[in-house]
Write an enzyme that holds these catalytic residues in place. Structure first.
Site, PDB file in Angstrom:
ATOM      1  N   ASP A 277       3.230 -27.306   4.638  1.00  0.00           N
ATOM      2  CA  ASP A 277       2.157 -26.317   4.534  1.00  0.00           C
ATOM      3  C   ASP A 277       1.177 -26.529   5.686  1.00  0.00           C
ATOM      4  O   ASP A 277       0.833 -27.664   6.027  1.00  0.00           O
ATOM      5  CB  ASP A 277       1.429 -26.457   3.187  1.00  0.00           C
ATOM      6  CG  ASP A 277       0.575 -25.238   2.868  1.00  0.00           C
ATOM      7  OD1 ASP A 277       0.911 -24.504   1.931  1.00  0.00           O
ATOM      8  OD2 ASP A 277      -0.441 -25.020   3.585  1.00  0.00           O
ATOM      9  N   ILE A 278       0.721 -25.436   6.270  1.00  0.00           N
ATOM     10  CA  ILE A 278      -0.165 -25.510   7.437  1.00  0.00           C
ATOM     11  C   ILE A 278      -1.560 -26.014   7.057  1.00  0.00           C
ATOM     12  O   ILE A 278      -2.302 -26.493   7.923  1.00  0.00           O
ATOM     13  CB  ILE A 278      -0.224 -24.119   8.120  1.00  0.00           C
ATOM     14  CG1 ILE A 278      -0.617 -24.243   9.582  1.00  0.00           C
ATOM     15  CG2 ILE A 278      -1.153 -23.156   7.375  1.00  0.00           C
ATOM     16  CD1 ILE A 278      -0.357 -22.977  10.385  1.00  0.00           C
TER      17      ILE A 278
ATOM     18  N   HIS B 104       5.264 -24.713  -4.049  1.00  0.00           N
ATOM     19  CA  HIS B 104       4.538 -25.807  -3.401  1.00  0.00           C
ATOM     20  C   HIS B 104       5.015 -27.127  -4.032  1.00  0.00           C
ATOM     21  O   HIS B 104       5.030 -27.245  -5.266  1.00  0.00           O
ATOM     22  CB  HIS B 104       3.038 -25.711  -3.658  1.00  0.00           C
ATOM     23  CG  HIS B 104       2.379 -24.457  -3.161  1.00  0.00           C
ATOM     24  ND1 HIS B 104       1.531 -24.442  -2.066  1.00  0.00           N
ATOM     25  CD2 HIS B 104       2.404 -23.173  -3.613  1.00  0.00           C
ATOM     26  CE1 HIS B 104       1.060 -23.212  -1.873  1.00  0.00           C
ATOM     27  NE2 HIS B 104       1.572 -22.420  -2.805  1.00  0.00           N
TER      28      HIS B 104
ATOM     29  N   GLY C 124      -3.510 -16.350  -7.211  1.00  0.00           N
ATOM     30  CA  GLY C 124      -3.757 -17.065  -5.964  1.00  0.00           C
ATOM     31  C   GLY C 124      -2.673 -16.923  -4.916  1.00  0.00           C
ATOM     32  O   GLY C 124      -2.731 -17.587  -3.882  1.00  0.00           O
ATOM     33  N   GLN C 125      -1.683 -16.062  -5.180  1.00  0.00           N
ATOM     34  CA  GLN C 125      -0.619 -15.893  -4.181  1.00  0.00           C
ATOM     35  C   GLN C 125      -1.154 -15.123  -2.975  1.00  0.00           C
ATOM     36  O   GLN C 125      -1.711 -14.029  -3.113  1.00  0.00           O
ATOM     37  CB  GLN C 125       0.578 -15.154  -4.784  1.00  0.00           C
ATOM     38  CG  GLN C 125       1.761 -15.094  -3.814  1.00  0.00           C
ATOM     39  CD  GLN C 125       3.004 -14.440  -4.418  1.00  0.00           C
ATOM     40  OE1 GLN C 125       3.011 -14.013  -5.574  1.00  0.00           O
ATOM     41  NE2 GLN C 125       4.056 -14.372  -3.624  1.00  0.00           N
TER      42      GLN C 125
ATOM     43  N   HIS D 279       7.623 -18.674  -3.085  1.00  0.00           N
ATOM     44  CA  HIS D 279       7.625 -20.061  -2.616  1.00  0.00           C
ATOM     45  C   HIS D 279       7.139 -20.985  -3.713  1.00  0.00           C
ATOM     46  O   HIS D 279       6.356 -20.590  -4.580  1.00  0.00           O
ATOM     47  CB  HIS D 279       6.766 -20.234  -1.358  1.00  0.00           C
ATOM     48  CG  HIS D 279       5.366 -19.700  -1.502  1.00  0.00           C
ATOM     49  ND1 HIS D 279       5.080 -18.360  -1.392  1.00  0.00           N
ATOM     50  CD2 HIS D 279       4.187 -20.326  -1.741  1.00  0.00           C
ATOM     51  CE1 HIS D 279       3.771 -18.180  -1.551  1.00  0.00           C
ATOM     52  NE2 HIS D 279       3.214 -19.355  -1.775  1.00  0.00           N
TER      53      HIS D 279
ATOM     54  N   ASN E  25       2.342 -19.726  -7.296  1.00  0.00           N
ATOM     55  CA  ASN E  25       1.370 -18.691  -7.650  1.00  0.00           C
ATOM     56  C   ASN E  25       2.090 -17.352  -7.679  1.00  0.00           C
ATOM     57  O   ASN E  25       2.688 -16.942  -6.682  1.00  0.00           O
ATOM     58  CB  ASN E  25       0.235 -18.680  -6.629  1.00  0.00           C
ATOM     59  CG  ASN E  25      -0.530 -19.994  -6.618  1.00  0.00           C
ATOM     60  OD1 ASN E  25      -0.777 -20.583  -7.668  1.00  0.00           O
ATOM     61  ND2 ASN E  25      -0.885 -20.475  -5.441  1.00  0.00           N
TER      62      ASN E  25
HETATM   63  P1  AMP Z   1       0.035 -19.134  -1.839  1.00  0.00           P
HETATM   64  O1  AMP Z   1      -1.459 -19.024  -1.725  1.00  0.00           O
HETATM   65  O2  AMP Z   1       0.534 -19.739  -3.101  1.00  0.00           O
HETATM   66  O3  AMP Z   1       0.702 -17.801  -1.516  1.00  0.00           O
HETATM   67  O4  AMP Z   1       0.479 -20.158  -0.718  1.00  0.00           O
HETATM   68  C1  AMP Z   1       0.617 -19.811   0.630  1.00  0.00           C
HETATM   69  C2  AMP Z   1       0.580 -21.080   1.418  1.00  0.00           C
HETATM   70  O5  AMP Z   1       1.111 -20.817   2.710  1.00  0.00           O
HETATM   71  C3  AMP Z   1      -0.831 -21.648   1.641  1.00  0.00           C
HETATM   72  O6  AMP Z   1      -0.900 -22.967   1.088  1.00  0.00           O
HETATM   73  C4  AMP Z   1      -0.979 -21.657   3.165  1.00  0.00           C
HETATM   74  O7  AMP Z   1      -1.676 -22.778   3.644  1.00  0.00           O
HETATM   75  C5  AMP Z   1       0.462 -21.642   3.628  1.00  0.00           C
HETATM   76  N1  AMP Z   1       0.712 -21.073   4.943  1.00  0.00           N
HETATM   77  C6  AMP Z   1       0.248 -19.911   5.455  1.00  0.00           C
HETATM   78  N2  AMP Z   1       0.742 -19.697   6.674  1.00  0.00           N
HETATM   79  C7  AMP Z   1       1.557 -20.753   6.951  1.00  0.00           C
HETATM   80  C8  AMP Z   1       2.362 -21.121   8.067  1.00  0.00           C
HETATM   81  N3  AMP Z   1       2.437 -20.356   9.178  1.00  0.00           N
HETATM   82  N4  AMP Z   1       3.066 -22.268   8.004  1.00  0.00           N
HETATM   83  C9  AMP Z   1       2.982 -23.049   6.917  1.00  0.00           C
HETATM   84  N5  AMP Z   1       2.252 -22.757   5.814  1.00  0.00           N
HETATM   85  C10 AMP Z   1       1.540 -21.628   5.845  1.00  0.00           C
END
Ligand code: AMP
Length: 118
Positions: A33-34, A105, A96-97, A103, A90
């Site tokens: 995760d970024i 986590h 919170g998605q 995906h 989420n």
């Molecule tokens: P959610 O809020 O459950 O949809 O999770 C989305 C996740 O994607 C968040 O934890 C972000 O930090 C992560 N995210 C967004 N863009 C990227 C990216 N380019 N590479 C890796 N993780 C990312």
């Protein structure tokens, strides 16, 4: 929600933007995760175009479903051994998605108390 193939994880799957890949097989891709919320914070995504957990369970084949969750287990073992970890998915913006490609986590490496961490 219908699937929008311009989402950022679709771009990662197509190789249009980079990711910190930790695992890949025919069903799933996993990457860091970024914005990590724990020392280990990996996202596992299916290769197919599914917008959420609910969409995945409604439309994916049993082989895809098993393959995906088997990949989640492999990622947890590969990255975290036998230590404790948390899975979160989420489902929908109200939950919170923010990225609308299904995906999970995988979080570990620090004590986790309350369910929502609040
Ligand atoms: P959610 O809020 O459950 O949809 O999770 C989305 C996740 O994607 C968040 O934890 C972000 O930090 C992560 N995210 C967004 N863009 C990227 C990216 N380019 N590479 C890796 N993780 C990312």
């Amino acid at each position: 929600m219908s699937y929008d193939s311009t989402n950022i994880f679709a771009k990662i799957l197509r190789g249009e933007i980079p990711c910190g890949k930790v695992y890949e097989d025919q069903h799933a891709l996993a990457f860091h995760d970024i914005a990590p919320a724990a020392p280990l914070h990996v996202l596992v995504i299916p290769k197919g175009a599914y917008s959420s957990f609910a969409d995945f369970m409604a439309r994916a084949t049993p082989v895809e479903v098993h393959g995906f969750f088997a990949a989640v287990a492999k990622v947890a073992a590969q990255e975290n051994g036998t230590a404790d970890f948390r899975l979160i998915s989420n489902n929908g913006e109200g939950a919170g998605q923010t990225v609308h490609h299904f995906h999970v986590h995988v979080l570990a490496g620090r004590p986790m108390g309350g369910l929502l961490g609040e």
